[in-house]
Design a protein around this motif. Sequence first.
Motif, PDB file in Angstrom:
ATOM      1  N   SER A 278       0.728  -1.224   0.037  1.00 51.55           N
ATOM      2  CA  SER A 278       0.095  -0.047  -0.013  1.00 51.55           C
ATOM      3  C   SER A 278       0.983   1.223  -0.096  1.00 51.55           C
ATOM      4  N   PRO A 312      -6.231   0.686  -5.104  1.00 51.68           N
ATOM      5  CA  PRO A 312      -6.671   1.988  -5.817  1.00 51.68           C
ATOM      6  C   PRO A 312      -5.947   3.272  -5.344  1.00 51.68           C
ATOM      7  N   PHE A 342      -6.234   0.228 -12.544  1.00 51.00           N
ATOM      8  CA  PHE A 342      -6.611  -0.679 -11.526  1.00 51.00           C
ATOM      9  C   PHE A 342      -6.934  -2.030 -11.950  1.00 51.00           C
ATOM     10  N   GLN A 345      -8.043  -6.118  -6.178  1.00 45.71           N
ATOM     11  CA  GLN A 345      -7.409  -6.409  -4.868  1.00 45.71           C
ATOM     12  C   GLN A 345      -7.689  -7.955  -4.473  1.00 45.71           C
ATOM     13  N   SER A 346      -7.606  -8.854  -5.255  1.00 46.74           N
ATOM     14  CA  SER A 346      -7.416 -10.201  -4.776  1.00 46.74           C
ATOM     15  C   SER A 346      -5.946 -10.688  -5.666  1.00 46.74           C
ATOM     16  N   PHE A 348      -4.225 -13.320  -6.368  1.00 40.61           N
ATOM     17  CA  PHE A 348      -3.992 -14.263  -7.631  1.00 40.61           C
ATOM     18  C   PHE A 348      -4.583 -13.820  -8.840  1.00 40.61           C
ATOM     19  N   VAL A 351      -2.162 -11.504 -10.329  1.00 40.73           N
ATOM     20  CA  VAL A 351      -1.285 -12.284 -10.929  1.00 40.73           C
ATOM     21  C   VAL A 351      -1.668 -12.559 -12.146  1.00 40.73           C
ATOM     22  N   ALA A 352      -2.976 -13.333 -12.454  1.00 41.49           N
ATOM     23  CA  ALA A 352      -3.617 -13.806 -13.714  1.00 41.49           C
ATOM     24  C   ALA A 352      -3.690 -12.661 -14.767  1.00 41.49           C
ATOM     25  N   ASN A 355      -0.037 -11.661 -15.793  1.00 42.23           N
ATOM     26  CA  ASN A 355       0.528 -12.570 -16.552  1.00 42.23           C
ATOM     27  C   ASN A 355       0.113 -12.604 -17.955  1.00 42.23           C
ATOM     28  N   ALA A 374       3.883 -14.033  -2.375  1.00 43.92           N
ATOM     29  CA  ALA A 374       3.851 -15.300  -3.133  1.00 43.92           C
ATOM     30  C   ALA A 374       3.793 -15.187  -4.700  1.00 43.92           C
ATOM     31  N   LEU A 377       7.221 -15.255  -7.847  1.00 43.24           N
ATOM     32  CA  LEU A 377       7.836 -16.123  -8.728  1.00 43.24           C
ATOM     33  C   LEU A 377       6.768 -16.524 -10.133  1.00 43.24           C
ATOM     34  N   LEU A 378       5.728 -16.354  -9.555  1.00 44.61           N
ATOM     35  CA  LEU A 378       4.796 -16.778 -10.718  1.00 44.61           C
ATOM     36  C   LEU A 378       4.818 -15.316 -11.784  1.00 44.61           C
ATOM     37  N   GLU A 381       8.533 -15.784 -13.319  1.00 41.09           N
ATOM     38  CA  GLU A 381       8.718 -16.899 -14.379  1.00 41.09           C
ATOM     39  C   GLU A 381       7.976 -16.652 -15.685  1.00 41.09           C
ATOM     40  N   THR A 382       6.743 -16.087 -15.606  1.00 43.60           N
ATOM     41  CA  THR A 382       6.033 -15.903 -16.564  1.00 43.60           C
ATOM     42  C   THR A 382       6.697 -14.728 -17.621  1.00 43.60           C
ATOM     43  N   PHE A 402      13.707 -15.866  -5.340  1.00 46.77           N
ATOM     44  CA  PHE A 402      12.889 -16.069  -6.430  1.00 46.77           C
ATOM     45  C   PHE A 402      13.020 -15.035  -7.757  1.00 46.77           C
TER      46      PHE A 402
END
Lengths: 469, 225
Positions: A278, A312, A342, A345-346, A348, A351-352, A355, A374, A377-378, A381-382, A402
Amino acid sequence: MALYKWFFVLGFIFCLCGMATAQESGVPPDSANIDTISQSIPPPAPVTDLQAFDTRNDHGHSITLKWKKSADDGAGNNSVIGYEIYTWEPNMVDSMAQLRSEIDQVRAAIYGGKKTGEDLKKKIRTLKDQYDILLEQLTVAHAGYPEGGEWRLVDKVPAGTETYVHLGSKEKLAEGYIPDYTDLYYRVDALTADSVVKTPSVVVGPVQCYGQWFNTEQVPVLITVILFGVLILYFVMLARKGKEIYVRPIGGIEAVDDAIGRATEMGKPILYVLGLGSVSDVATIAAFTILQRVAKKVAEYQTDLIVPTYDPIVMSVAQDVVKSAYYDAGRADTYKEDSVFFVTQSQFAYVAAVNGIMLRDLPATNVYMGKFYAESLLLAETGALAGSIQISGTDEIAQMPFFIVACDYTLIGEELYAASAYLGREPILLGSLKAQDYAKAAIIILSILGIIATVLGFTWFTEFFHVTS
Amino acid sequence: MRREVPLFITFFIGMLLIFSVFIPPMESLGEDFTVFFDIIAVFAFFLGGGNLLRVHVSKLTRQKRDWQYSIVTLLGFAVTLVIGLFKIGNPGGIAAAPTAAGSLFQEIFDYCLVPLGATMYSLLAFFVASASYRAFRAKNREATILLIAAFIILLGRTPFGTVVTGWIPESFDVLQVPNLAVWIMNAPNLAGQRAIMIGIGLGVVSMSLRVILGIERTYLGEDKS
């Protein structure tokens, strides 16, 4: 029916039978045992040397208790299982608790918008006035010990304990409020497995609590901050006078310019990820300062910049930073408002989305700066799979390996905070970097001295730097 | 004024919070300021939602590349918002909490968002494997040391490690792989981590002082004056 269900049914029947047997006998099954224990446990030895004093370096409303554990605690009969801490309180605290409860009820009615036909705000004022009157009488009532009051349980602590801090609230309307400059009395009871068999200590008191104006425990921190601040100001002044300041090269930061140039040559965008922090995180603030430098270069080279954000408020600040960088570069007309946006605020889902951008837009360069967890690395690596040049920087120690593995350049630890100053090459900012390097040298010297002092038995040296929060 | 006011606010609040560390009556100031932050954060949710709508509606109406994905985003946003706001499919009706057990809103979270998040998280296992493969290639001296250390730790954390070196006598038990793994984690690894942490601590203090004293102003844009 599955086998485990039969076990469940049999267990249930067994419990029912047990309950029926207990009811038939008319005597609680454990009573006999308790009597046996009461007869078998002798009263334990009391705690000794009980002391009560004001807790130092705090805002008041707190008393520290110290004692020597019972002779039967871990030795002797070994019968002590814990201690009960009691304080003496005048009976008027019950009236105060009743008033607090009424105030809470009226407050709930006000917030709940209940229509009761009476002026609730006036009622709450009246109740608070009554409470204040009782509060004024509280000190006098405490001074009346032992008349007009009783011992009340404060807390229970396990065997082996020899210190307890009775930490009260400073809010007058809170349940655990402990008044300052008021006579307080304490005692500690040694407990056994049987709640009836316990031995009280001698009563300690009167003792008063009060606040301090300065936290002496933080003196080493204060000295360090002052020295570090002076060091920064000294090098900033030197820089202002025009003295040439050498700062060691940092590979990751020097790669930023090349990476932007590569993106321009390839005609592909630059992806800047600010992480999950934040705006109150220092790492995110550092990431903003680097974003400003990167955005200015991007504006000059007329490359595309993509900044997907997780927060936000971070988005709002990042938009302002990028916009001002475009203005500074004299390319305000090329600024695209949608470049900073924006996502979610979730963790993964973010990340999706990022990516997806990496694999669809194939950015030439990915820059990860700020707080990462976490997802590090996702993301990295992508990015590596997409063939992007990657530069990362974080102060999260667990994520650094990572990034080091998956990125071309990684800013380790404090390099993240130095990056903005390094990129700008402004003498004043470089002055503060120089101060940082000197501070690190001082810490290395002090660490070596600390090792030598400890080996030689001079513990006062390490004790001086000991800080309790 | 565009720069002076934010700089003054930063300096004033920053100094106040530094003093609160040393002056006990001021120690709750940090928590009090967190409340202000929470208030701003509430408005920021509208800001985030608004930006999401603006970006995706613009993508959809202008039929930019991959505009079809925006339909999914906008539909997901609108459906969840409407179900949450109007408590559609909520057994407790309009008076119940949106996240009440059995409510459609909670089920969307439990059966859509959580499994999707878990799917993304599970990819980490494959990425760790590919990243390890790249990291543990003995290309140079440093990479070889890393490979050996990683090999010892991996072996030390498995029963196989105990079996392989269990024959080493007690007097040389430091050479048993599980003990070597513990030593690597507690001595060289921890020492390196602490060195980085000291650097981070200094960097945070330095960065904070630069911002509080107004030396670092890049986040406000460059000074034209």
